[in-house]
Enzyme design. Structure first.
Site, PDB file in Angstrom:
ATOM      1  N   CYS A 151       0.843  -1.198   0.000  1.00  0.00           N
ATOM      2  CA  CYS A 151       0.000   0.000   0.000  1.00  0.00           C
ATOM      3  C   CYS A 151       0.880   1.250   0.000  1.00  0.00           C
ATOM      4  CB  CYS A 151      -0.947  -0.061   1.192  1.00  0.00           C
ATOM      5  SG  CYS A 151      -2.141   1.285   1.286  1.00  0.00           S
TER       6      CYS A 151
ATOM      7  N   ASP B 226      -9.033  -3.079  -7.322  1.00  0.00           N
ATOM      8  CA  ASP B 226      -8.538  -2.027  -6.422  1.00  0.00           C
ATOM      9  C   ASP B 226      -9.062  -0.686  -6.915  1.00  0.00           C
ATOM     10  OD1 ASP B 226      -7.107  -0.171  -4.921  1.00  0.00           O
ATOM     11  OD2 ASP B 226      -5.269  -1.370  -4.941  1.00  0.00           O
TER      12      ASP B 226
ATOM     13  N   HIS C 201      -7.808  -4.049  -3.116  1.00  0.00           N
ATOM     14  CA  HIS C 201      -6.637  -3.484  -2.450  1.00  0.00           C
ATOM     15  C   HIS C 201      -6.344  -4.301  -1.189  1.00  0.00           C
ATOM     16  CE1 HIS C 201      -3.781  -0.260  -1.754  1.00  0.00           C
ATOM     17  NE2 HIS C 201      -4.157  -0.226  -0.487  1.00  0.00           N
TER      18      HIS C 201
END
Length: 293
Positions: free
Chosen positions: A170, A227, A262
């Site tokens: 991330c 995502d 994600h």
């Protein structure tokens, strides 16, 4: 992008955090960061320390020390090094476990707490507040310098820093791209769903797409097709920028898992997708084994 000497680091930051606030975090959190939400307890991977030297460390940096976590094979020296870069939640149990997983594969893995000057992620319960009060105030220059310091620590404590690997998740996935262009000793990177484009600011002057052509080692990008925060067009833009770059840039590649959201590798969160996470982990190990060993 060139390596930033420690002596020049403070001059690149706006006149706030270091001298006035000092270090907000002097020890790593235990357990998992609260802001990440309810634990997905059934899927949490727990890696033991048998055969490892593992635990918290203090890493000297230009203006003091930051805490970090280190795991490596016990009794070994000249071990290949992988820097592990945190999510927005800081260095908590998930990141520590990732370090132990790499150590079981023969690497020294080090995760420095890169928010040590700005705040303690473990004290927050809400992601928006954590981002606004801590994450958004962390300068890229500080991060790159602290990673340099972490690599230096590794070299003095049994690690082979001539060929460094770096991985991150991330927020840390974005940093993987930047640091691979920054440090000439980085020979391989694995970026897990890190953003590739963004606005240029005083704290974040460049983004991965801006430095794509000048990587020091090839980067493997592991991304999710679902995502919502990283649109497919940004991956295509990054691929086009890499194709115009040097040999390492052209050797970089993306793997997109179509059904993954994600944070699909974060086994402690509801976003975890076992199939994509395991496939991505094996791809990451292959990438490092082929480029570092």
């Amino acid at each position: 992008m060139n390596r930033i000497p420690d002596a020049d680091f403070n001059s690149l930051l706006p006149p706030l955090q270091l001298n006035r606030r000092g270090f907000m975090v002097t020890a790593l959190a235990t357990g998992f960061t609260l802001a990440a939400g309810p634990l997905n307890a059934e899927t949490i991977i727990r890696t033991d320390t048998e055969g490892l030297t593992a635990g918290d460390i203090m890493i000297p940096v230009g203006d003091g020390e930051i805490p970090g976590y280190r795991a490596m094979p016990a009794g070994k020296t000249n071990v290949p090094v992988i820097l592990v870069v945190q999510e927005i939640f800081g260095v908590h149990e998930y990141i520590k476990d990732v370090c132990r997983r790499f150590a079981k594969q023969g690497y020294m893995a080090i995760a420095p707490e890169l928010y040590a000057r700005q705040g303690d992620p473990s004290k927050y319960t809400e992601i928006p507040k954590l981002f606004a009060e801590v994450v958004s105030k962390v300068p890229d220059a500080q991060v790159l310098s602290d990673l340099d310091a972490s690599a230096k620590w590794a070299g003095s404590n049994g690690g082979n820093t001539q060929d460094i690997g770096i991985t991150g998740f991330c927020w840390g996935g974005r940093i993987v791209w930047l640091y691979t262009a920054h440090n000439p000793n980085v020979k391989a990177g694995v970026a897990w769903y890190g953003r590739l484009v963004g606005d240029s600011t005083e704290l974040t002057p460049k983004h991965p797409v801006d430095i794509a052509a000048s990587l020091n080692g090839p980067v493997l990008g592991l991304y999710g097709g679902k995502d919502a925060g990283i649109p497919p067009d940004t991956i295509k833009a990054m691929e086009a920028a890499l194709a115009k770059g040097n040999t390492a840039s052209k050797a970089s590649k993306f793997i997109v898992y179509p059904d993954a959201p994600h944070a699909f590798h974060a086994d402690y969160r509801p976003s975890y997708r076992e199939e994509a996470a395991k496939a991505g982990w094996q791809e990451a190990l292959n990438w490092f084994n082929n480029n570092l060993k």
